[in-house]
Design an enzyme around this catalytic site. Structure first.
Site, short mmCIF file in Angstrom:
data_model
loop_
_atom_site.label_atom_id
_atom_site.label_comp_id
_atom_site.label_asym_id
_atom_site.label_seq_id
_atom_site.Cartn_x
_atom_site.Cartn_y
_atom_site.Cartn_z
N ASN A 1 0.87 -1.18 0.00
CA ASN A 1 0.00 0.00 0.00
C ASN A 1 0.90 1.23 0.00
O ASN A 1 1.51 1.55 1.01
CB ASN A 1 -0.88 -0.02 1.26
CG ASN A 1 -1.66 1.26 1.46
OD1 ASN A 1 -1.78 2.07 0.53
ND2 ASN A 1 -2.20 1.45 2.65
N TRP A 2 0.97 1.89 -1.16
CA TRP A 2 1.88 3.04 -1.27
C TRP A 2 1.29 4.30 -0.63
O TRP A 2 1.95 5.32 -0.55
CB TRP A 2 2.20 3.30 -2.74
CG TRP A 2 3.28 2.39 -3.27
CD1 TRP A 2 3.71 1.21 -2.72
CD2 TRP A 2 4.07 2.58 -4.46
NE1 TRP A 2 4.71 0.67 -3.49
CE2 TRP A 2 4.95 1.48 -4.56
CE3 TRP A 2 4.11 3.57 -5.45
CZ2 TRP A 2 5.87 1.35 -5.59
CZ3 TRP A 2 5.02 3.43 -6.49
CH2 TRP A 2 5.89 2.33 -6.56
N LYS A 3 0.03 4.26 -0.24
CA LYS A 3 -0.65 5.45 0.33
C LYS A 3 -0.46 6.64 -0.62
O LYS A 3 -0.42 6.44 -1.83
CB LYS A 3 -0.12 5.74 1.74
CG LYS A 3 -0.09 4.49 2.62
CD LYS A 3 0.12 4.80 4.05
CE LYS A 3 0.26 3.50 4.84
NZ LYS A 3 0.16 3.70 6.26
N HIS B 1 -9.44 1.08 5.00
CA HIS B 1 -8.17 1.29 5.71
C HIS B 1 -8.41 2.25 6.87
O HIS B 1 -9.20 3.19 6.76
CB HIS B 1 -7.12 1.86 4.74
CG HIS B 1 -5.74 1.85 5.30
ND1 HIS B 1 -5.32 2.77 6.23
CD2 HIS B 1 -4.69 1.02 5.10
CE1 HIS B 1 -4.06 2.50 6.56
NE2 HIS B 1 -3.65 1.44 5.88
N GLU C 1 -6.81 4.65 7.98
CA GLU C 1 -6.59 6.08 7.68
C GLU C 1 -7.82 6.68 7.01
O GLU C 1 -8.13 7.86 7.21
CB GLU C 1 -5.32 6.24 6.83
CG GLU C 1 -4.07 5.98 7.67
CD GLU C 1 -2.85 5.52 6.89
OE1 GLU C 1 -2.84 5.61 5.65
OE2 GLU C 1 -1.89 5.07 7.56
N GLU D 1 -5.29 -4.98 10.73
CA GLU D 1 -4.27 -3.96 10.89
C GLU D 1 -4.51 -3.18 12.19
O GLU D 1 -5.28 -2.21 12.19
CB GLU D 1 -4.31 -2.98 9.72
CG GLU D 1 -4.03 -3.62 8.39
CD GLU D 1 -3.42 -2.60 7.42
OE1 GLU D 1 -2.31 -2.84 6.96
OE2 GLU D 1 -4.06 -1.56 7.19
N GLY E 1 2.65 2.14 10.67
CA GLY E 1 3.62 3.22 10.49
C GLY E 1 4.35 3.60 11.76
O GLY E 1 5.01 4.65 11.80
N SER F 1 3.54 -2.34 10.30
CA SER F 1 5.01 -2.35 10.45
C SER F 1 5.63 -3.70 10.09
O SER F 1 6.56 -4.14 10.76
CB SER F 1 5.40 -1.91 11.86
OG SER F 1 4.98 -0.57 12.09
N GLY G 1 2.80 -1.23 4.26
CA GLY G 1 2.84 0.18 3.90
C GLY G 1 4.25 0.62 3.55
O GLY G 1 4.75 0.39 2.46
N GLY G 2 4.92 1.24 4.51
CA GLY G 2 6.23 1.86 4.27
C GLY G 2 7.23 0.95 3.57
O GLY G 2 7.95 1.39 2.66
C1 PEP Z 1 -0.67 0.11 6.03
O1 PEP Z 1 -0.73 1.28 5.74
O2 PEP Z 1 -1.58 -0.63 5.65
C2 PEP Z 1 0.46 -0.35 6.83
C3 PEP Z 1 0.40 -1.55 7.34
O3 PEP Z 1 1.53 0.51 6.97
P1 PEP Z 1 2.98 0.16 7.60
O4 PEP Z 1 3.43 -1.16 6.99
O5 PEP Z 1 3.84 1.30 7.17
O6 PEP Z 1 2.80 0.05 9.06
#
Ligand code: PEP
Length: 250
Positions: A9-11, A92, A94, A163, A169, A208, A229-230
């Site tokens: 997920n590049w957000k 999600h 966010e 999640e 993050g 993470s 994500g990251g």
């Molecule tokens: C996400 O945004 O779905 C996520 C899991 O981010 P991260 O891996 O950066 O915690």
């Protein structure tokens, strides 16, 4: 046997220049035939990403619940499919927080994705406060019951992503014990909602996930992959996660 699925997920990150990362990611996906791999960049990068990523599925991070109409600024699942998306992340945390998306809104988005024959990745997860209060399973089970679409004949696939909000993050990952407990609770809820079909729904962990913790997480029962994500933004970090999923399937 459920195949492992690893989704990036590049957000709201990335650019045409950053699509160069997809070469090595797609190559890792082709070298891991037992794993399904996808990247979800921002809407504007879906079509160009699709053109550069043989062996890799491309997806979106949201869609509208309706197929078309007077919804300024929104994008429908049909449009995303036409752009090359094969999956859509819905609900999600966010988006639930920033756009106040309710469980009912998330369900209608998931149903819109399924109507197009796409995979709908339905995200659920508790806050730090809810976990500290001992309410994590109750909160997630409630979100799932409210957000889960019903699968119809010939429609797309439902995937669930657990999640925990406090792990996204932050560098804080849920312990394998906490993940095992929650994924078992989600599997039970899927059985209640979908009957026998609940056993074939893939449950991803997200929060993470990094190269150094992926293998441990993939070894947890009922962890069928990861939403990342990251660490999905660069091949350097994402490829070892794909390789860990391939190793867990052997
Ligand atoms: C996400 O945004 O779905 C996520 C899991 O981010 P991260 O891996 O950066 O915690």
């Amino acid at each position: 046997m459920r195949r492992k699925l690893v989704v990036g997920n590049w957000k709201m990150n990335g650019s045409l220049a950053q699509l160069k990362e997809l070469g090595a990611i797609a190559s890792a996906a082709r070298n891991s035939p037992g794993v399904d791999v996808a990247v979800c960049p921002p809407f504007t990068l879906i079509a160009p990403a699709r053109a550069r990523s043989a062996g890799l599925a491309v997806g979106a991070q949201d869609c509208h619940g309706k197929d078309s109409g007077a919804f300024t600024g929104s994008v429908s699942a049909a449009m995303l499919k036409e752009a090359g998306a094969r999956l859509i992340i819905v609900g999600h945390s966010e988006r639930r927080a920033e756009h106040r998306e309710s469980d009912a809104a998330v369900r209608s988005k998931a149903e819109a994705a399924l109507r197009q024959g796409l995979q709908a990745i339905v995200c659920v997860g508790e806050s730090d406060e809810e976990r500290r209060a001992g309410r994590a399973v109750e909160i997630v089970s409630g979100q799932l019951a409210g957000s889960l679409p019903q699968i119809g004949e010939g429609e797309g696939e439902i995937v669930v992503a657990y999640e925990p909000i406090w792990a996204i993050g932050t560098g804080n990952t849920a312990t394998p014990q906490d993940v095992a407990e929650m994924h078992a609770a989600i599997r039970a809820e899927l059985g209640r909602a979908l009957g026998g079909r609940g056993g074939s729904v893939r449950i991803l962990y997200g929060g993470s996930v990094k190269p150094d913790n992926a293998a441990e997480l993939f070894a947890v029962p009922d962890v069928d992959g990861a939403l990342v994500g990251g660490a999905s933004l660069t091949a350097k970090d994402f490829v070892p996660i794909i390789e860990a999923a391939a190793g867990a399937g052997r």
